[in-house]
Design a protein around this motif. Structure first.
Motif, PDB file in Angstrom:
ATOM      1  N   SER A 115       1.080  -1.285  -0.266  1.00 54.32           N
ATOM      2  CA  SER A 115      -0.235  -0.107  -0.127  1.00 54.32           C
ATOM      3  C   SER A 115       0.950   1.419   0.207  1.00 54.32           C
ATOM      4  O   SER A 115       1.899   1.672   0.487  1.00 54.32           O
ATOM      5  N   GLY A 116      -0.138   2.127  -0.674  1.00 56.44           N
ATOM      6  CA  GLY A 116       1.037   3.514  -0.398  1.00 56.44           C
ATOM      7  C   GLY A 116       1.149   4.517  -1.471  1.00 56.44           C
ATOM      8  O   GLY A 116       0.159   3.612  -2.574  1.00 56.44           O
ATOM      9  N   SER A 117       1.288   5.369  -1.948  1.00 58.58           N
ATOM     10  CA  SER A 117       0.606   6.481  -3.055  1.00 58.58           C
ATOM     11  C   SER A 117       2.195   6.127  -3.848  1.00 58.58           C
ATOM     12  O   SER A 117       2.894   5.278  -3.766  1.00 58.58           O
ATOM     13  N   LEU A 118       1.415   6.397  -5.485  1.00 59.79           N
ATOM     14  CA  LEU A 118       2.002   5.521  -6.668  1.00 59.79           C
ATOM     15  C   LEU A 118       2.097   7.162  -7.257  1.00 59.79           C
ATOM     16  O   LEU A 118       0.609   7.505  -8.052  1.00 59.79           O
ATOM     17  N   GLN A 119       2.981   7.769  -7.253  1.00 57.81           N
ATOM     18  CA  GLN A 119       3.023   9.276  -8.020  1.00 57.81           C
ATOM     19  C   GLN A 119       3.211   9.314  -9.692  1.00 57.81           C
ATOM     20  O   GLN A 119       3.766   8.088 -10.052  1.00 57.81           O
ATOM     21  N   PRO A 120       2.240  10.185  -9.852  1.00 57.71           N
ATOM     22  CA  PRO A 120       2.608  10.353 -11.569  1.00 57.71           C
ATOM     23  C   PRO A 120       4.374  10.631 -11.629  1.00 57.71           C
ATOM     24  O   PRO A 120       5.351  10.671 -10.735  1.00 57.71           O
ATOM     25  N   LEU A 121       5.199  10.027 -12.491  1.00 57.75           N
ATOM     26  CA  LEU A 121       6.225  10.472 -13.023  1.00 57.75           C
ATOM     27  C   LEU A 121       6.711  11.795 -13.015  1.00 57.75           C
ATOM     28  O   LEU A 121       8.414  11.905 -12.334  1.00 57.75           O
ATOM     29  N   ASP A 122       6.385  12.299 -13.651  1.00 57.79           N
ATOM     30  CA  ASP A 122       6.800  14.017 -13.642  1.00 57.79           C
ATOM     31  C   ASP A 122       6.630  14.513 -12.423  1.00 57.79           C
ATOM     32  O   ASP A 122       7.018  15.916 -11.694  1.00 57.79           O
ATOM     33  N   HIS A 123       6.382  13.803 -10.823  1.00 60.68           N
ATOM     34  CA  HIS A 123       6.625  14.667  -9.834  1.00 60.68           C
ATOM     35  C   HIS A 123       7.936  14.573  -9.433  1.00 60.68           C
ATOM     36  O   HIS A 123       8.136  14.133  -8.473  1.00 60.68           O
ATOM     37  N   TRP A 124       8.572  13.496  -9.186  1.00 65.26           N
ATOM     38  CA  TRP A 124       9.876  12.904  -9.142  1.00 65.26           C
ATOM     39  C   TRP A 124      10.835  13.947  -9.124  1.00 65.26           C
ATOM     40  O   TRP A 124      10.560  14.371 -10.680  1.00 65.26           O
ATOM     41  N   SER A 125      11.927  14.639  -8.555  1.00 63.40           N
ATOM     42  CA  SER A 125      12.821  15.710  -8.560  1.00 63.40           C
ATOM     43  C   SER A 125      14.194  14.900  -7.767  1.00 63.40           C
ATOM     44  O   SER A 125      13.777  14.113  -6.800  1.00 63.40           O
ATOM     45  N   PRO A 126      15.384  14.762  -8.767  1.00 66.16           N
ATOM     46  CA  PRO A 126      16.117  13.666  -7.993  1.00 66.16           C
ATOM     47  C   PRO A 126      16.344  14.716  -7.494  1.00 66.16           C
ATOM     48  O   PRO A 126      16.686  15.899  -6.166  1.00 66.16           O
ATOM     49  N   GLU A 127      16.957  13.616  -5.849  1.00 67.81           N
ATOM     50  CA  GLU A 127      17.652  14.170  -4.486  1.00 67.81           C
ATOM     51  C   GLU A 127      18.960  13.563  -4.875  1.00 67.81           C
ATOM     52  O   GLU A 127      19.003  12.256  -4.840  1.00 67.81           O
ATOM     53  N   ASN A 128      19.989  13.432  -3.967  1.00 70.11           N
ATOM     54  CA  ASN A 128      20.938  13.420  -3.531  1.00 70.11           C
ATOM     55  C   ASN A 128      20.463  11.959  -3.261  1.00 70.11           C
ATOM     56  O   ASN A 128      20.077  11.906  -2.157  1.00 70.11           O
TER      57      ASN A 128
END
Length: 487
Positions: A101-114
């Motif tokens: 369970s948990g969210s599955l966000q649209p791909l364009d919501h991902w921003s790279p993080e270290n």
């Protein structure tokens, strides 16, 4: 349960294997669970310090593998975020999605993080079209941020059939695939884009991991049984007599490389056939290799009556294209095997079909074109981007009734009967002037000893790469022959 590390299975054939497994009563969701577990294991083994697992899930079974991996990583204490598309309802992927369970966000919501590590479970080997714009954007963000990628089955955007990106494509540090490799894992640039390969057993029985496509990774099982054996009663003529044709006075080195390789690959005798003007310069270099002065077609025809001559190499440094063509036509009439390379190939650049006429019957001609020579010989095949390198080599092989060794970092060996092998073990430092001449000599030496064409070509390519590995980084083509070993 098993994997088959030597078979190359097209995406379509892999689909049949998956269906056969399900039809035999194997739980397909159990296979997905095993696949996801392998992906998670690779993540934990290679990125134990990752701050966050970014799991990108597509709508199909590849995405299902991602959902399983995401759940297992979370259970292992990894911070997991998921992006992608909801799975199609009712299938194994939907079951896997519901299992975590948990969210599955649209791909364009991902921003790279270290500290991010991507698990690319968007699309597998079956995708043969460009990815959508939102996925292409994610691929570009990952590239710019240099975010490490673990690909599930194949990096999204890479064709499993051709090994060529269909558009935007992930570049993975690791690729996890199952049961058998696909051509795209070995064909360039796919081999580089896949990074380190992990071929994993997910529970498909070995009896099902098969197909009738006749394509393998080059391996000893293809040629070992046909390698020349050490017979205590043998003599030099029973071990084959290879003839290598030399170029003119100022271009004799390439033929010497071939001749020495033929001798080192087990040939009993090797003779250099030279124009009279080149005999003296060859004599200054040759010891165990014999010489024969051949002025013209008449001299050649007279010599070819000697039936102890058992194989030929023509082309390396030969120079005279008209003469190469005439000599090749004479050699074809003997019924004995021939390796055609370099200038021998260029001599037929506008008439490759003529080779099929000359060598009708048994596949006793072996052609060894690099990319440029292949384009000169088979312009239409080379220009057809829908074909894989395997497809092109097979078509050329049928056209010329020859075993084609389509050279490169992903050398493809193809026979007229459809068999094909991809060699992916040669080191990068083999890309040096003259190394192809050595390969021609190795194959010629094996043919002269009686090996069939396809097996001799597969063995020759493998021995060539092995010699380069033995010679080491910084080697030259002259170093190679001393490292050829049939054991």
């Amino acid at each position: 349960m098993a994997t088959n590390p030597t078979l190359l299975v097209s995406p379509a054939a892999m689909g049949k294997i998956d269906r056969a497994a399900a039809d035999s009563g194997i739980d397909s969701f159990g296979l997905m669970q095993a696949a996801g577990a392998h992906v998670a294991a690779v993540f934990l083994a290679h990125f134990p310090s990752a701050r966050r697992a970014v799991v990108l899930c597509g709508p199909g079974n590849n995405g299902g593998d991602g959902h399983v991996a995401a759940r297992l990583l979370a259970q292992s204490g990894v911070d997991v975020v998921r992006f992608g598309m909801e799975p199609k309802p009712g299938g194994d992927a939907a079951k896997a999605r519901a299992g975590y369970s948990g969210s599955l966000q649209p791909l364009d919501h991902w921003s790279p993080e270290n500290g991010d590590v991507i698990v690319d479970a968007l699309f597998g080997a079956g995708l043969d079209r460009p990815v959508d714009a939102d996925i292409a954007g994610g691929i570009e963000r990952a590239r710019e941020a240099k975010t490490p990628v673990i690909a599930v089955d194949l990096p999204s955007g890479l064709s499993g059939r051709t090994g060529v990106p269909t558009g935007a494509c992930f570049s993975a540090e690791h690729t996890v695939t199952f049961a058998a490799l696909k051509p795209g894992h070995l064909l360039m640039p796919g081999r580089v884009l896949c990074g380190d390969m992990h071929l994993c057993d997910i529970g498909i029985p070995s009896r099902l991991i098969a197909c009738d496509e006749g394509v393998w990774r080059n391996h000893p099982g293809l040629y070992q049984a046909q390698l020349p054996s050490d017979d205590p009663s043998s003599h030099k003529y029973s071990r084959g007599h290879l003839v290598v044709f030399s170029g003119p006075l100022i271009a004799t080195g390439a033929a010497r490389l071939s001749a020495m390789a033929g001798l080192r690959s087990g040939g009993g005798l090797v003779t250099m056939a030279s124009a009279p003007s080149a005999v003296m310069v060859q004599a200054a270099h040759l010891t165990a290799i014999m010489q024969r002065a051949i002025r013209d077609e008449t001299d050649l025809a007279d010599w070819l009556t000697d039936t102890r001559l058992s194989g030929f190499v023509i082309g390396p440094g030969f120079g005279d294209l008209d003469k190469a063509r005439t000599f090749t036509e004479k050699l074809a009439q003997t019924g004995r095997p021939l390796v055609l390379d370099a200038d021998g190939l260029t001599a037929f650049a506008k008439d490759a079909g003529r080779l099929g006429e000359l060598f009708a019957g048994d596949a006793r001609l072996v052609m060894t074109p690099h990319e440029g020579e292949f384009r000169r010989l088979f312009a239409d095949l080379a220009a057809d981007t829908a074909l894989s390198k395997i497809d092109r080599a097979r078509a050329a092989s049928r056209m010329c009734n020859a075993v084609v060794v389509y050279k490169g970092a992903d050398t493809v060996i193809a026979a007229p009967d459809g068999r094909a092998a991809v060699n992916a073990d040669a080191p990068a430092w083999l890309a040096t002037a003259g190394s192809g001449d050595v390969l021609s000599g190795i194959i010629g030496g094996l043919l002269a000893q009686g090996m069939p064409g396809f097996e001799a070509a597969c063995a020759g390519v493998a021995l060539h790469g092995d010699a380069a590995n033995r010679a080491g980084r910084g080697m030259t083509a002259e170093d190679l022959s001393g490292h050829i070993t049939l054991s």
